[in-house]
Design a protein around this motif. Structure first.
Motif, mmCIF file in Angstrom:
data_model
loop_
_atom_site.group_PDB
_atom_site.id
_atom_site.type_symbol
_atom_site.label_atom_id
_atom_site.label_comp_id
_atom_site.label_asym_id
_atom_site.label_seq_id
_atom_site.Cartn_x
_atom_site.Cartn_y
_atom_site.Cartn_z
ATOM 1 N N GLN A 159 0.736 -1.315 0.002
ATOM 2 C CA GLN A 159 -0.023 0.159 -0.033
ATOM 3 C C GLN A 159 0.921 1.335 0.035
ATOM 4 O O GLN A 159 0.653 2.214 -0.836
ATOM 5 C CB GLN A 159 -0.827 -0.058 1.259
ATOM 6 C CG GLN A 159 -2.203 -0.983 1.203
ATOM 7 C CD GLN A 159 -2.700 -1.481 2.604
ATOM 8 O OE1 GLN A 159 -1.953 -1.419 3.613
ATOM 9 N NE2 GLN A 159 -3.892 -1.844 2.353
ATOM 10 N N ARG A 160 1.961 1.473 0.926
ATOM 11 C CA ARG A 160 2.718 2.201 0.943
ATOM 12 C C ARG A 160 3.492 2.590 -0.341
ATOM 13 O O ARG A 160 3.802 3.729 -0.712
ATOM 14 C CB ARG A 160 3.775 2.083 1.938
ATOM 15 C CG ARG A 160 4.680 3.456 2.437
ATOM 16 C CD ARG A 160 5.535 3.028 3.732
ATOM 17 N NE ARG A 160 6.270 4.202 4.124
ATOM 18 C CZ ARG A 160 7.357 4.884 3.663
ATOM 19 N NH1 ARG A 160 7.713 4.366 2.640
ATOM 20 N NH2 ARG A 160 7.761 5.854 4.055
ATOM 21 N N ASN A 161 3.959 1.474 -1.263
ATOM 22 C CA ASN A 161 4.650 1.489 -2.352
ATOM 23 C C ASN A 161 3.451 2.198 -3.304
ATOM 24 O O ASN A 161 4.255 2.763 -4.313
ATOM 25 C CB ASN A 161 5.219 0.188 -2.922
ATOM 26 C CG ASN A 161 6.576 -0.196 -2.299
ATOM 27 O OD1 ASN A 161 7.123 0.584 -1.527
ATOM 28 N ND2 ASN A 161 6.875 -1.478 -2.087
ATOM 29 N N ALA A 162 2.374 1.802 -3.255
ATOM 30 C CA ALA A 162 1.298 2.319 -4.464
ATOM 31 C C ALA A 162 1.471 3.697 -4.406
ATOM 32 O O ALA A 162 1.280 4.298 -5.482
ATOM 33 C CB ALA A 162 -0.018 1.534 -4.122
ATOM 34 N N ILE A 163 1.330 4.327 -3.235
ATOM 35 C CA ILE A 163 1.325 5.702 -3.243
ATOM 36 C C ILE A 163 2.467 6.421 -3.551
ATOM 37 O O ILE A 163 2.510 7.735 -4.235
ATOM 38 C CB ILE A 163 0.732 6.204 -1.845
ATOM 39 C CG1 ILE A 163 -0.419 5.613 -1.198
ATOM 40 C CG2 ILE A 163 1.015 7.783 -1.329
ATOM 41 C CD1 ILE A 163 -0.823 5.894 0.172
ATOM 42 N N LEU A 173 5.492 15.061 -0.416
ATOM 43 C CA LEU A 173 4.132 14.478 -0.314
ATOM 44 C C LEU A 173 3.259 14.666 0.913
ATOM 45 O O LEU A 173 3.691 14.610 2.080
ATOM 46 C CB LEU A 173 4.590 12.824 -0.492
ATOM 47 C CG LEU A 173 3.279 11.821 -0.205
ATOM 48 C CD1 LEU A 173 2.458 11.877 -1.561
ATOM 49 C CD2 LEU A 173 3.912 10.425 -0.090
ATOM 50 N N ASN A 174 1.968 15.026 0.635
ATOM 51 C CA ASN A 174 1.018 15.387 1.520
ATOM 52 C C ASN A 174 -0.273 14.383 1.384
ATOM 53 O O ASN A 174 -1.096 14.834 0.842
ATOM 54 C CB ASN A 174 0.751 16.784 1.427
ATOM 55 C CG ASN A 174 -0.184 17.461 2.744
ATOM 56 O OD1 ASN A 174 -0.230 16.591 3.623
ATOM 57 N ND2 ASN A 174 -0.767 18.583 2.444
ATOM 58 N N ASP A 175 -0.177 13.441 2.212
ATOM 59 C CA ASP A 175 -1.316 12.346 1.793
ATOM 60 C C ASP A 175 -1.394 11.804 3.348
ATOM 61 O O ASP A 175 -0.602 11.138 3.998
ATOM 62 C CB ASP A 175 -0.796 11.337 0.828
ATOM 63 C CG ASP A 175 -1.813 10.429 0.734
ATOM 64 O OD1 ASP A 175 -2.238 9.721 1.712
ATOM 65 O OD2 ASP A 175 -2.054 10.244 -0.403
ATOM 66 N N VAL A 176 -2.601 11.800 3.824
ATOM 67 C CA VAL A 176 -2.949 11.464 5.028
ATOM 68 C C VAL A 176 -2.737 9.763 5.240
ATOM 69 O O VAL A 176 -2.550 9.397 6.174
ATOM 70 C CB VAL A 176 -4.421 11.908 5.589
ATOM 71 C CG1 VAL A 176 -4.824 11.234 6.965
ATOM 72 C CG2 VAL A 176 -4.492 13.430 5.858
ATOM 73 N N MET A 177 -3.224 9.320 3.990
ATOM 74 C CA MET A 177 -3.128 7.941 4.321
ATOM 75 C C MET A 177 -1.902 7.375 4.113
ATOM 76 O O MET A 177 -1.394 6.465 4.764
ATOM 77 C CB MET A 177 -3.886 7.184 2.899
ATOM 78 C CG MET A 177 -5.415 7.095 3.136
ATOM 79 S SD MET A 177 -6.086 6.286 4.419
ATOM 80 C CE MET A 177 -5.359 4.574 4.573
ATOM 81 N N THR A 182 2.525 4.683 6.902
ATOM 82 C CA THR A 182 3.840 4.509 7.342
ATOM 83 C C THR A 182 4.082 4.668 9.003
ATOM 84 O O THR A 182 4.952 3.690 9.438
ATOM 85 C CB THR A 182 4.593 6.147 7.195
ATOM 86 O OG1 THR A 182 4.742 6.479 5.736
ATOM 87 C CG2 THR A 182 6.048 6.279 7.568
ATOM 88 N N GLU A 183 3.433 4.982 9.557
ATOM 89 C CA GLU A 183 2.984 4.660 11.237
ATOM 90 C C GLU A 183 2.886 3.060 11.287
ATOM 91 O O GLU A 183 3.663 2.530 12.135
ATOM 92 C CB GLU A 183 1.885 5.419 11.764
ATOM 93 C CG GLU A 183 2.038 5.535 13.393
ATOM 94 C CD GLU A 183 3.354 5.942 13.876
ATOM 95 O OE1 GLU A 183 3.749 4.987 15.000
ATOM 96 O OE2 GLU A 183 3.828 6.937 13.564
ATOM 97 N N GLN A 184 1.833 2.379 10.588
ATOM 98 C CA GLN A 184 1.824 1.109 10.691
ATOM 99 C C GLN A 184 2.974 0.196 10.228
ATOM 100 O O GLN A 184 3.295 -0.666 10.873
ATOM 101 C CB GLN A 184 0.442 0.753 9.695
ATOM 102 C CG GLN A 184 -0.841 1.353 10.398
ATOM 103 C CD GLN A 184 -2.072 1.002 9.235
ATOM 104 O OE1 GLN A 184 -1.703 0.602 8.246
ATOM 105 N NE2 GLN A 184 -3.132 1.016 9.770
ATOM 106 N N TYR A 185 3.739 0.803 9.385
ATOM 107 C CA TYR A 185 4.585 0.328 8.629
ATOM 108 C C TYR A 185 5.877 0.086 9.600
ATOM 109 O O TYR A 185 6.643 -0.955 9.832
ATOM 110 C CB TYR A 185 5.315 1.066 7.327
ATOM 111 C CG TYR A 185 6.612 0.616 6.777
ATOM 112 C CD1 TYR A 185 6.461 -0.495 5.838
ATOM 113 C CD2 TYR A 185 7.717 0.799 6.936
ATOM 114 C CE1 TYR A 185 7.525 -1.059 5.190
ATOM 115 C CE2 TYR A 185 8.846 0.710 6.446
ATOM 116 C CZ TYR A 185 8.863 -0.435 5.612
ATOM 117 O OH TYR A 185 10.016 -0.874 5.007
ATOM 118 N N ILE A 186 6.094 1.294 10.376
ATOM 119 C CA ILE A 186 7.255 1.245 11.297
ATOM 120 C C ILE A 186 6.871 0.204 12.443
ATOM 121 O O ILE A 186 7.834 -0.411 12.777
ATOM 122 C CB ILE A 186 7.186 2.545 11.814
ATOM 123 C CG1 ILE A 186 7.811 3.713 10.912
ATOM 124 C CG2 ILE A 186 8.081 2.735 13.301
ATOM 125 C CD1 ILE A 186 7.669 5.134 11.252
#
Length: 373
Positions: A159-163, A173-177, A182-186
């Protein structure tokens, strides 16, 4: 633990197969392309719910059939445990003691195996992807939560890579999702890294003395986990999350240029040093093979320590790849300790008491017959 019985239905080149194994040594003999490795693969799939040879499950189903089935009766210290895995074009269904499992991560770990095949000799000199796969498959056997974390990580990474891909080349990049991902990824990345650190410390503990024994005491092996240099196993979860978060922030510009996530467990590696030298770069083929063998034998001890029982050892056409000394060391180590299933085209060149005492099975064109004494 050991496999008492293996049954296959419409798996690879087997329409139907039912084998009973010795708890000691079992040797499958036959020419190439007769089905020896398919039996080994079936045991591996029964254990891990995935093949070590292909990522396409349809290849496991016999030609023109709708599904394939693997059944196994496993003897563990607390008793007999029936396992069943059905592979269809729609997916996989797993049963433990005749009860269907809702998630495959709940199924994996019922049967522990250590597979040693010729491609594992490339563990040292192969690509980082080969070593990450080694880490993930082995940790997954002893830690079901690790598999769950790994699947979660892969989804978030996608999902992160898609954005990042959609915003490739932008200055910012100003994207809330994206911030949420990124927070979940960490959070999940740190869980994976911590488990890898723990596993590597155990692997080092077992592999070093084994390697010293194989090298007749003249070589010392160090195995290290190559992740962000600022991270170490002594840090808290919060410290690791802070470091990873900072590094991702610093890498944002580069990630937008490339359209992909550049930092995390999917980029990590293992490093091997013998007497202080990087053997991936400077080691001889013999040193690299000794290291691969040491790691596999260390896996057996590690699983034994973590699970409380020795795993099943699968030696797929690997004895002929080892010289007499390494061959003997391997067979001496497993003698009487670990159920072992070996495939080979010929036992004539293997002069060892362990093989002479083995149950021998002859494999010809998808038919298996036990050799009578």
């Amino acid at each position: 633990m050991y496999i008492e019985r293996l049954a296959l239905i419409d798996y690879r080149n087997y329409e139907s197969l039912d084998l009973s194994f010795s708890p000691q040594i079992n040797v499958l003999i036959g020419e190439n392309a007769q089905g020896k490795t398919n039996i080994m693969e079936a045991i591996y799939v029964l254990s891990m719910a995935k093949s070590h040879r292909t990522s396409n499950d349809r290849e496991l189903i016999r030609w023109d059939q709708e599904y394939g089935k693997i059944e196994g009766d496993i003897q563990r210290k607390y008793g007999r445990l029936p396992l069943e895995l059905v592979i269809s074009k729609k997916g996989k269904k797993a049963r433990v003691n005749h009860l269907e499992q809702k998630r495959l991560s709940l199924y994996i770990g019922q049967l522990n195996v250590v597979m040693f095949a010729p491609e594992d000799l490339n563990l040292v000199k192969g690509s980082p992807q080969v070593r990450r796969r080694f880490l993930d498959m082995e940790i997954g056997q002893i830690s079901p939560t690790y598999l769950h974390d790994l699947l979660t990580f892969q989804k978030i990474l996608k999902q992160r890579n898609a954005i990042l891909k959609d915003n490739r080349g932008k200055q910012s990049l100003n994207d809330v999702m994206f911030d949420i991902y990124t927070e979940q990824y960490i959070q999940v990345a740190v869980q994976i890294i911590r488990k890898r650190f723990y596993f590597m410390e155990l692997l080092q503990k077992w592999a070093e003395p084994i390697h010293k024994g194989i090298s007749r005491g003249i070589e010392s092996l160090q195995v290290s986990y190559g992740t962000l240099k600022e991270l170490d196993s002594g840090q808290t979860v919060e410290q690791m999350q802070s470091i990873l978060g900072q590094r991702l922030l610093e890498a944002r510009r580069r990630e937008l240029d490339r359209g992909m996530t550049l930092i995390g467990p999917h980029r990590d590696d293992l490093h091997f040093f013998v007497n202080g030298y990087d053997i991936q770069t400077y080691g001889s083929q013999g040193q690299q093979r000794t290291t691969a063998l040491s790691l596999k034998l260390a896996e057996i001890e590690l699983v034994k320590q973590e699970v409380g029982e020795a795993p099943v050892l699968l030696l797929d056409d690997v004895l002929s790849e080892l010289d007499d000394y390494r061959q003997s060391h391997l067979l001496n180590t497993i003698q009487g300790e670990v159920q072992t299933i070996v495939t080979t085209t010929n036992v004539a060149g293997i002069d060892h008491e362990t093989i002479r005492q083995a149950d021998i099975f002859e494999v010809t064109a998808g038919e298996v017959a036990k050799r009578e004494e």
